[in-house]
Write a protein that holds these residues in place. Sequence first.
Motif, PDB file in Angstrom:
ATOM      1  N   SER A   3       0.812  -1.221   0.000  1.00  0.00           N
ATOM      2  CA  SER A   3       0.000   0.000   0.000  1.00  0.00           C
ATOM      3  C   SER A   3       0.836   1.257   0.000  1.00  0.00           C
ATOM      4  O   SER A   3       0.335   2.340  -0.301  1.00  0.00           O
ATOM      5  CB  SER A   3      -0.918   0.005   1.228  1.00  0.00           C
ATOM      6  OG  SER A   3      -0.151   0.013   2.395  1.00  0.00           O
ATOM      7  N   THR A   4       2.118   1.172   0.342  1.00  0.00           N
ATOM      8  CA  THR A   4       2.926   2.375   0.401  1.00  0.00           C
ATOM      9  C   THR A   4       3.856   2.518  -0.781  1.00  0.00           C
ATOM     10  O   THR A   4       4.616   3.465  -0.858  1.00  0.00           O
ATOM     11  CB  THR A   4       3.779   2.386   1.681  1.00  0.00           C
ATOM     12  OG1 THR A   4       4.588   1.196   1.705  1.00  0.00           O
ATOM     13  CG2 THR A   4       2.912   2.421   2.915  1.00  0.00           C
ATOM     14  N   GLN A   5       3.820   1.588  -1.726  1.00  0.00           N
ATOM     15  CA  GLN A   5       4.675   1.699  -2.890  1.00  0.00           C
ATOM     16  C   GLN A   5       4.078   2.653  -3.907  1.00  0.00           C
ATOM     17  O   GLN A   5       2.877   2.856  -3.975  1.00  0.00           O
ATOM     18  CB  GLN A   5       4.872   0.325  -3.549  1.00  0.00           C
ATOM     19  CG  GLN A   5       5.799  -0.596  -2.758  1.00  0.00           C
ATOM     20  CD  GLN A   5       5.934  -1.925  -3.456  1.00  0.00           C
ATOM     21  OE1 GLN A   5       4.958  -2.640  -3.605  1.00  0.00           O
ATOM     22  NE2 GLN A   5       7.129  -2.235  -3.892  1.00  0.00           N
ATOM     23  N   PRO A 281      -0.915   5.808   3.367  1.00  0.00           N
ATOM     24  CA  PRO A 281      -1.591   6.338   4.563  1.00  0.00           C
ATOM     25  C   PRO A 281      -1.774   7.846   4.530  1.00  0.00           C
ATOM     26  O   PRO A 281      -2.834   8.355   4.916  1.00  0.00           O
ATOM     27  CB  PRO A 281      -0.658   5.899   5.704  1.00  0.00           C
ATOM     28  CG  PRO A 281       0.015   4.673   5.179  1.00  0.00           C
ATOM     29  CD  PRO A 281       0.206   4.911   3.712  1.00  0.00           C
ATOM     30  N   SER A 282      -0.745   8.572   4.081  1.00  0.00           N
ATOM     31  CA  SER A 282      -0.852  10.032   4.061  1.00  0.00           C
ATOM     32  C   SER A 282      -1.952  10.494   3.110  1.00  0.00           C
ATOM     33  O   SER A 282      -2.686  11.446   3.411  1.00  0.00           O
ATOM     34  CB  SER A 282       0.484  10.655   3.645  1.00  0.00           C
ATOM     35  OG  SER A 282       0.848  10.249   2.330  1.00  0.00           O
ATOM     36  N   VAL A 283      -2.084   9.827   1.962  1.00  0.00           N
ATOM     37  CA  VAL A 283      -3.099  10.209   0.983  1.00  0.00           C
ATOM     38  C   VAL A 283      -4.483   9.752   1.434  1.00  0.00           C
ATOM     39  O   VAL A 283      -5.443  10.532   1.461  1.00  0.00           O
ATOM     40  CB  VAL A 283      -2.765   9.629  -0.404  1.00  0.00           C
ATOM     41  CG1 VAL A 283      -3.899   9.909  -1.394  1.00  0.00           C
ATOM     42  CG2 VAL A 283      -1.452  10.201  -0.919  1.00  0.00           C
ATOM     43  N   LEU A 402       0.277  15.412   0.622  1.00  0.00           N
ATOM     44  CA  LEU A 402       1.392  15.408  -0.333  1.00  0.00           C
ATOM     45  C   LEU A 402       2.731  15.054   0.291  1.00  0.00           C
ATOM     46  O   LEU A 402       3.732  14.955  -0.424  1.00  0.00           O
ATOM     47  CB  LEU A 402       1.495  16.780  -1.012  1.00  0.00           C
ATOM     48  CG  LEU A 402       0.317  17.161  -1.909  1.00  0.00           C
ATOM     49  CD1 LEU A 402       0.472  18.600  -2.397  1.00  0.00           C
ATOM     50  CD2 LEU A 402       0.216  16.225  -3.102  1.00  0.00           C
ATOM     51  N   SER A 403       2.773  14.852   1.602  1.00  0.00           N
ATOM     52  CA  SER A 403       4.059  14.705   2.285  1.00  0.00           C
ATOM     53  C   SER A 403       4.852  13.484   1.836  1.00  0.00           C
ATOM     54  O   SER A 403       6.083  13.492   1.852  1.00  0.00           O
ATOM     55  CB  SER A 403       3.843  14.648   3.807  1.00  0.00           C
ATOM     56  OG  SER A 403       3.033  13.525   4.161  1.00  0.00           O
ATOM     57  N   LYS A 404       4.175  12.407   1.433  1.00  0.00           N
ATOM     58  CA  LYS A 404       4.875  11.181   1.056  1.00  0.00           C
ATOM     59  C   LYS A 404       4.804  10.884  -0.437  1.00  0.00           C
ATOM     60  O   LYS A 404       5.244   9.818  -0.876  1.00  0.00           O
ATOM     61  CB  LYS A 404       4.296   9.985   1.825  1.00  0.00           C
ATOM     62  CG  LYS A 404       4.291  10.153   3.340  1.00  0.00           C
ATOM     63  CD  LYS A 404       5.668  10.401   3.906  1.00  0.00           C
ATOM     64  CE  LYS A 404       5.609  10.566   5.421  1.00  0.00           C
ATOM     65  NZ  LYS A 404       6.934  10.888   6.004  1.00  0.00           N
ATOM     66  N   VAL A 405       4.225  11.791  -1.223  1.00  0.00           N
ATOM     67  CA  VAL A 405       4.150  11.577  -2.665  1.00  0.00           C
ATOM     68  C   VAL A 405       5.493  11.952  -3.281  1.00  0.00           C
ATOM     69  O   VAL A 405       5.927  13.097  -3.163  1.00  0.00           O
ATOM     70  CB  VAL A 405       3.025  12.426  -3.297  1.00  0.00           C
ATOM     71  CG1 VAL A 405       3.021  12.268  -4.809  1.00  0.00           C
ATOM     72  CG2 VAL A 405       1.678  12.016  -2.727  1.00  0.00           C
ATOM     73  N   PRO A 406       6.176  11.018  -3.959  1.00  0.00           N
ATOM     74  CA  PRO A 406       7.491  11.314  -4.525  1.00  0.00           C
ATOM     75  C   PRO A 406       7.413  12.403  -5.590  1.00  0.00           C
ATOM     76  O   PRO A 406       6.417  12.509  -6.311  1.00  0.00           O
ATOM     77  CB  PRO A 406       7.926   9.976  -5.145  1.00  0.00           C
ATOM     78  CG  PRO A 406       7.085   8.939  -4.475  1.00  0.00           C
ATOM     79  CD  PRO A 406       5.784   9.607  -4.168  1.00  0.00           C
TER      80      PRO A 406
END
Length: 476
Positions: A3-5, A281-283, A402-406
Motif C-alpha cells: 500500500s505504500t509503494q 496512509p498520508s493520501v 502530499l508529504s509522502k508523494v514522490p
Amino acid sequence: MTSTQVPATPVRVTAGPALTSAGLVTVLLGAALPLIDFFIVNIALPAIGSDLRTSSATLELVVAAYGIAYAVLLVVGGRLGDAFGRRKLFLIGLAAFTVTSLLCGIAPTALTLVLARAAQGAAAALMLPQVLSIIQATTTGERRSKALGLYGATAGLSMVLGQFLGGALVAADLWGTGWRPIFLVNVPVGIVGLVVARRLIPESRSRNPIGIDRPGTVFLAIALVSLLLPLAEGPVLGWPLWTIALLVVFPFAAAGFVHVERRMERQGGVPLLPPSVMRMPSVRQGLLVGVPFFIGFSAFMFVFAVTLQDGLHLGPFGSGLVTAPLSLAFFAMCLVSSRLVTRFGQRVVAAGLSVQLLGLLVLIGTVLLEWPDLGVLDFAPGMLLCGLGQGLAMTTVFRIVLSKVPPEIAGVGSGMLTTSQQAAMALGVATLGTLFASAGAGPLGMKGAFALVIGIQAVLTVGVITVARRLPDPRS
C-alpha cells in the motif's frame, strides 16, 4: 505491490533550476485566479439573473459548468504537465483562462455564459495542477514545506476573497457594466502573469512521460458528470427523467473507473489515479479528512452568500464585508501553520477543526438570537473563529496528503488532491446548498434553514475531528 509503494514504472524528474521567491509568487497567482472565480460568482448570481433575464436553473449551470469541467480535467492537466512540461502547460492554461474570462465578461446571453464558463473551467484545470507540481519538482526540504503552506494559504484565502471581491465589483457597477467586471478583471492580471511567468518559472518534466490513461479519463468524466450535474440541476428543475437517468449511470461509471484503474496498474502501467497511491496512509487518511472538510467549506460560503443577500438584504458589498474577519484570520493562520506543524505535527488539524466547530456554534447562536437585526459586526466573532480554525486545518491537510508523494509523480499527487477538492466543493453546494434552498422556502424560513445547514456542518466537523486524530505525522 504494498500500500505504500509508488506505481509501477516510476518516472524521474529532469533536474533544473530551483524556484525563486518571485517565481513562487507567480505560480501562486495562477493558483489564486481559478479558485477566486469558483466563488466570485456566488455573489454575482442575482445580478446575472436580472441582467440576462434567465431562470434559476440556468444560473445553477453557470456555477455547475465551471465546476464540472474543472473537476473532470484536473487530473488530465496534471498528467499533461508531467509529460510535456509543467511550465509550458501553466502558460497554456493561463493564456486560455485569460481568453475565456474575456468571453465570460462579454457574454450576450445566458447560454453563451454557460458555455464560456465550461471553457474557463477547462482552462483552469490545465493551469492549477501545474502549481503544486512545480512546487514539488523545484523545491526541497523546509523550502518545500513553506511553499506548500503558502499554497494552502493562497487556496483558502482565494476562496474567501472571491466572495469579497465579487461583492465589491458588483456593488461598484463600473461604467454601468454590472456583474461583468468579475470576469474582465482577470484579463489584465492574466496578461501580466503570462509575461512574468515566461521569465521566472523554471521548466520541469518527467524524463519518461506517462501516457494519458484514456479509459480511466473517460470513466472518470462520466462518473463526475453523472453525479454532479443532476445534483446541481435536479432540485431546481424538479428532478426530470434525465437527471434520474444520470444518477443511475453514476455507480456503474464509478465501478468501471475502479476496474480499469486496477487492471492498468496490475499490467504495469500508471493509471490516472493509481490505486497504490490512494492506499498510501498520508493520501488515504488525508482525503478522509479533506473531502468532508471541503464539502462543508463550500456549503458554508454558499449559504452565507445567499443568507446575507436574500435573507438580511445586506447587498453584495455588505455581504463581502462580513467575510473580512474570516479572510484575515484565515490568512494569519496560514502564515504560521508551517511552524505549528513543525512543533505539534498532525495535531494541528484537529485543533483547527475544533476552533472551527466553536465558530460554527457561535454563528448559529447569533442568527437564532438576533435575527433579523443583524449587521456586519454581529457576525465578526463567529467568522473570526471559523477563519482561525479553517486556516489551521486546510493548509495542514494539504501538507499531509502530499508529504509522502514522490516528486517524480508530482502531477499524479497534485491532480488527485485538486480533483478531490473540487468534486467535494461541488458536492457541498449541490447537497447542503440544495437542502438550504428547500428548507428556506418552507416553514423554517431563511433563519431556520441557516441554522439547520450550519448545524449539519458542525456535526460533520465533529466526525472529521475524530478521523483527524489518526492522521500520520507529516514530520516523519
